[in-house]
Design an enzyme around this catalytic site. Sequence first.
Site, PDB file in Angstrom:
ATOM      1  N   TYR A  32       0.831  -1.203   0.000  1.00 52.20           N
ATOM      2  CA  TYR A  32       0.000   0.000   0.000  1.00 52.20           C
ATOM      3  C   TYR A  32       0.872   1.263   0.000  1.00 52.20           C
ATOM      4  O   TYR A  32       0.937   1.996  -0.974  1.00 52.20           O
ATOM      5  CB  TYR A  32      -0.920   0.007   1.222  1.00 52.20           C
ATOM      6  CG  TYR A  32      -2.290  -0.585   1.009  1.00 52.20           C
ATOM      7  CD1 TYR A  32      -2.468  -1.727   0.239  1.00 52.20           C
ATOM      8  CD2 TYR A  32      -3.419  -0.017   1.596  1.00 52.20           C
ATOM      9  CE1 TYR A  32      -3.729  -2.281   0.053  1.00 52.20           C
ATOM     10  CE2 TYR A  32      -4.680  -0.561   1.416  1.00 52.20           C
ATOM     11  CZ  TYR A  32      -4.838  -1.693   0.651  1.00 52.20           C
ATOM     12  OH  TYR A  32      -6.087  -2.232   0.482  1.00 52.20           O
ATOM     13  N   SER A  33       1.567   1.513   1.134  1.00 48.80           N
ATOM     14  CA  SER A  33       2.310   2.767   1.294  1.00 48.80           C
ATOM     15  C   SER A  33       3.462   2.875   0.313  1.00 48.80           C
ATOM     16  O   SER A  33       4.037   1.867  -0.110  1.00 48.80           O
ATOM     17  CB  SER A  33       2.886   2.854   2.710  1.00 48.80           C
ATOM     18  OG  SER A  33       1.862   2.937   3.655  1.00 48.80           O
ATOM     19  N   GLU A  81      -8.645  -4.083   8.403  1.00 48.01           N
ATOM     20  CA  GLU A  81      -7.342  -3.894   9.042  1.00 48.01           C
ATOM     21  C   GLU A  81      -7.504  -3.110  10.346  1.00 48.01           C
ATOM     22  O   GLU A  81      -6.942  -3.460  11.369  1.00 48.01           O
ATOM     23  CB  GLU A  81      -6.394  -3.156   8.078  1.00 48.01           C
ATOM     24  CG  GLU A  81      -4.988  -3.009   8.649  1.00 48.01           C
ATOM     25  CD  GLU A  81      -4.009  -2.333   7.693  1.00 48.01           C
ATOM     26  OE1 GLU A  81      -4.422  -1.974   6.574  1.00 48.01           O
ATOM     27  OE2 GLU A  81      -2.846  -2.182   8.083  1.00 48.01           O
ATOM     28  N   GLU A  92      -4.808  10.322  13.016  1.00 47.96           N
ATOM     29  CA  GLU A  92      -5.311  11.596  12.490  1.00 47.96           C
ATOM     30  C   GLU A  92      -6.148  11.353  11.226  1.00 47.96           C
ATOM     31  O   GLU A  92      -7.187  11.998  11.026  1.00 47.96           O
ATOM     32  CB  GLU A  92      -4.140  12.540  12.168  1.00 47.96           C
ATOM     33  CG  GLU A  92      -3.445  13.101  13.406  1.00 47.96           C
ATOM     34  CD  GLU A  92      -2.673  12.054  14.198  1.00 47.96           C
ATOM     35  OE1 GLU A  92      -2.168  11.087  13.577  1.00 47.96           O
ATOM     36  OE2 GLU A  92      -2.578  12.175  15.427  1.00 47.96           O
TER      37      GLU A  92
END
Lengths: 369, 398
Positions: free
Chosen positions: B128-129, B244, B385
């Site tokens: 993903y990242s 997740e 966040e």
Amino acid sequence: MDFNHSEDRRMLADTLRRFLAERYSLDTRHRISASERGYSPEIWGELAALGVPAALLGEPLGGFGGSGFDLMVVFEALGRALVVEPFLGLAMVGRLLADGAGRADLASGLLDGTQIAAVALYEPGARYDLTNVTTRAERSATGGWTLSGGKAVVPQLESATRIVVSARVDTGLALFIVPRDADGVSIKGYPLVDGGRGGELVLQAVQLPADTRIACGDDALGTIEAAVAAGIVALGAEAVGILDVIKDSTLDYLRTRVQFGVPIGKFQALQHRMATVAIEIEQARSAVINAAAALDDDRLARERAVSAAKVTLGRVGTLVAEESIQLHGGIGMTWELPLPHFAKRLIMIGHQLGDEDHHLERYVRLGRG
Amino acid sequence: MNVDFTAEDIAFRDEVRAFLRERLPKALSEKVRTGKHLTKEDMVGWHAILESRRWLASHWPEEWGGPGWSVVQRYIFDVEIALAHAPRIVPFGVNMLGPVLLKYGSDEQKKRWLPRILDGSDWWCQGYSEPGAGSDLANLKTQALRDGDHYVVNGQKTWTTLGKYADMIFCLVRTDPSAKKQKGISFLLIDMKTPGIEVRPIVLLDGDAEVSEVFFTDVRVPVENLVGDENLGWTYAKYLLTYERTNIAGVGASMAALDQLKEIARSEQKDGKPLAEDPQFAARLARVEIELENMKTTSLRVLAAAAHGGAPGAESSMLKIRGTEIRQEISSLARRALGPYAQPFISQALDEGFTGEAIGADYAAPIASQYFNQRKLSIFGGSNEIQREIITKTILEL
């Protein structure tokens, strides 16, 4: 496991919410709150006719409720309308008179609203310590009792026809039912910062017949704890009702108030604070569900759950009250807006039946067994 | 309303406990309990034990190998395996890719990949990242361009947990370079043995290389490895993330960690008394215990409300935030409880077969490094966040 209220309880909640929406606007509430009595005998009678007392009292007292979840649905609805009527005493007295033996006359009066109960357990200078009792009860020559002493900040004390009082006897603590109009009973009433009225109770050599004693010794302390536990569930549910109102009205304000050309709800600094508020409210709701579920459990499980709920409500209540006023800005400081009245009640719930610090310490002690 | 477990739930819990007593190897639970590093074989072996009872994929439908449990049963199972110090289930195949294939995969893909997750043939990892796509995940740049019946993949993934063990990686790739952001992303399954893939470990602050970078240079991937439709991958990606996050909330893990923390607090001494009796420490411990009690009910409420027993939507963000705050607070208290003995750190002491002398109490060795490692909880799976952004838009509708 089922997180929905039963059909009966949902219907009761709907009925109560509809009635309050029609008859208990915030203006009406303010008028009642500021009145000499501090409650409305008319509304009280109508709520009794709707069966609200019966929902708060168990079968031995002629009611059909009295469980944690019964208290929960009723007080959540009362919280949403910021009701000042004397329900807390009723919720607690249900546990004090739980077996109902020999109290049929009182029970019927509570059910139809002609009797109003106040529960007076805390004393001046004793903060939230239920065992720090200096009010004394002595056996009188006639076999009855003579009570002398005083009790602190009893909600809606002036409205009460019967006052349940804790007092020290030779064998420890005992509980008595004191008629409001008995000789030697005096009440100093006053308005409360969040609405409604409270009072200081003074008992000067009040003569009572023998059968006014409803519990004594270890029994008395156990009964007091059970009543306070029911009171905490009631206050907790009231707080949940209030939290939901505050959340909705604050969200509404964030969506409509425009500054710098956009609704202020578009600002991340405010969004993230509001997200935290929303999470905390769900945790508070869970805490109250846990406490309501534990109300008829064994003592340790019940007391830990209600203290946990009071700690949670103390923390979350303060956070949400302060954040909601801040997120509203100046308008949140005005009497005219409903919001700050809900915020005030939320904070003051924290001062009833033991505050956050008291219950945190107690939770730790209970954990050591 | 009734928050009690039913007699059937209790019977199920006893069944799970009996299974764990019989089948969870003592040496393995001892490694988990004492914070030792687990090997790939430890984790694969535990999966095989669970699968022998069809308990590995607890939320898959029965036709694909799930046990057919209710929401409450799954909750009980998660809690019990954590309390028994079983290794946690490696989530990438079972809890992340599995749900995506079940919902969006073709029949052929389900038949091909799901059994291999269950029998341990494929160890999956998550692509993903990227260096430029962290919280702003949709900014990902890894490209997959169509060339005949293949995609040609170029780019880089990072923070790939346990990528060093992986046979397969599920990747978010950009298939339409001209489309903006979320549009133009696809969900692709890539064999880690394909030429052009390089895995480089990243050493983290606890000294361990739990995560890796994965580089792709002209990696050819058959088109049948595309999940769902081309350019609709963002939808699948978000669906996976709700699983997740729910998983990361980790109520069972917190319960086990809290038990251990209480043990430490009873054992550590302050002013000649157990630390557990220190008013300051006791108050902090009580606060986190109360939050966890609330969290148990909150997560059961959220799970019970999720449609068809699937993963909750945006509510998973609430669970992730508060669940990770609780886990981090517990690990922080454990670190504080050790006092000066939080400092010694012999990393080999966390390896199997270490015969050296322990420094301080026998539970002390992993505590501080676990605390540092657990900083990740509020960062991965979408930082807390980002979860607040999701709550803002989806639940609060601001």
